[in-house]
Design a protein around this motif. Structure first.
Motif, short mmCIF file in Angstrom:
data_model
loop_
_atom_site.label_atom_id
_atom_site.label_comp_id
_atom_site.label_asym_id
_atom_site.label_seq_id
_atom_site.Cartn_x
_atom_site.Cartn_y
_atom_site.Cartn_z
N GLY A 113 -33.66 15.61 -21.87
CA GLY A 113 -32.07 14.96 -21.49
C GLY A 113 -31.34 14.59 -22.69
O GLY A 113 -30.26 14.04 -22.66
N ALA A 167 -27.93 15.51 -23.39
CA ALA A 167 -26.84 15.70 -22.34
C ALA A 167 -25.46 16.07 -22.76
O ALA A 167 -25.08 15.80 -23.90
N VAL A 178 -20.75 10.20 -15.24
CA VAL A 178 -21.78 9.95 -16.31
C VAL A 178 -21.30 9.44 -17.70
O VAL A 178 -20.67 9.79 -17.97
N GLN A 222 -22.81 7.49 -21.40
CA GLN A 222 -23.86 7.54 -22.51
C GLN A 222 -24.02 6.24 -22.93
O GLN A 222 -23.13 5.53 -23.10
N SER A 234 -23.92 7.42 -13.11
CA SER A 234 -25.06 7.44 -13.62
C SER A 234 -24.76 7.30 -15.19
O SER A 234 -23.75 7.41 -15.78
N HIS A 290 -26.84 8.15 -18.72
CA HIS A 290 -27.80 8.57 -19.47
C HIS A 290 -28.02 7.93 -20.86
O HIS A 290 -27.29 7.74 -21.65
N THR A 335 -30.49 6.63 -24.14
CA THR A 335 -31.24 7.32 -25.30
C THR A 335 -31.47 6.07 -26.28
O THR A 335 -30.47 5.23 -26.51
N ALA A 367 -35.67 8.39 -23.55
CA ALA A 367 -34.17 8.69 -22.87
C ALA A 367 -34.60 8.49 -21.34
O ALA A 367 -35.58 8.78 -20.84
N GLN A 368 -33.68 8.07 -20.59
CA GLN A 368 -33.80 7.94 -19.04
C GLN A 368 -32.43 8.17 -18.60
O GLN A 368 -31.44 7.67 -19.16
N HIS A 369 -32.37 8.84 -17.51
CA HIS A 369 -31.10 9.13 -16.68
C HIS A 369 -31.23 8.15 -15.54
O HIS A 369 -32.20 7.89 -14.62
#
Length: 191
Positions: free
Chosen positions: A30, A33, A40, A42, A164, A166, A168, A177-179
């Motif tokens: 991910g 992204a 979303v 970042q 959400s 994302h 990094t 990385a995590q969503h």
């Protein structure tokens, strides 16, 4: 200011920039992204010893509910309120346990508007009706180099249309990385 001070600042900035460039090339799940997805945001964290570079980017629709050039005083006020909120690190995440000093903060709105000199008349131009974003960039100096294993995300409480994030990161001892969906406010940096 002495030349060595300036040289040191430039070297630190270049080192952090190099770390960020390397982070963007890491093929983690991910990590690539889409840069502009409605709902979303970042979040990028890069650590260099006790220094942390953090960047939060979100489509404007998540933050103010629109991406067009502001048409009313209320829309202009909404943009100003989000910029003020983003200038406060706690509106995005909590790092209070680290005892960090904020060395610099930059907030920007891109793709939506620019102000052409005459701010009294709010003379603004639409640059890219399809993609407008808010960005907040922080440079931090912390009293210790070890970040906790998880961070608390506060952005969901402050920006209601954010669905959400994302995240990094590249830290001294780990990268990943995590969503994070809205219901998960814990960014897990280490297992």
């Amino acid at each position: 200011m002495m030349l060595t001070d300036v040289t040191g600042r430039i070297a630190t900035h270049l080192h952090t920039s190099t770390l960020m460039a390397c982070l963007l090339m890491i093929p983690t799940a991910g990590a690539l992204a889409q840069p502009h997805v409605h709902g979303v945001a970042q979040l990028l964290l890069v650590q260099d010893n006790a220094r942390i570079h953090m960047e939060f980017t979100s489509p404007a629709i998540n933050m103010v509910g629109f991406e067009h050039s502001p048409r009313t005083d209320a829309e202009r006020q909404a943009i100003d309120e989000v910029r003020r909120a983003l200038a406060n690190l706690d509106s995005i995440l909590t790092l209070s346990a680290l005892d960090c000093d904020v060395d610099s903060i930059e907030t920007a709105v891109t793709g939506m508007i620019s102000i052409d000199g005459d701010t009294h008349n709010h003379h603004r131009h639409l640059h890219d009706a399809d993609h407008a974003e808010f960005t907040a960039t922080f440079e931090l100096s912390c009293s210790r180099a070890q970040l906790p294993s998880e961070l608390v995300i506060t952005a969901f409480d402050n920006f209601q249309d954010l669905e959400s994030i994302h995240a990094t990161w590249s830290l001294q001892d780990t990268q990943g990385a995590q969503h994070l969906p809205r219901q998960n406010t814990r960014l897990r940096l280490r297992p």
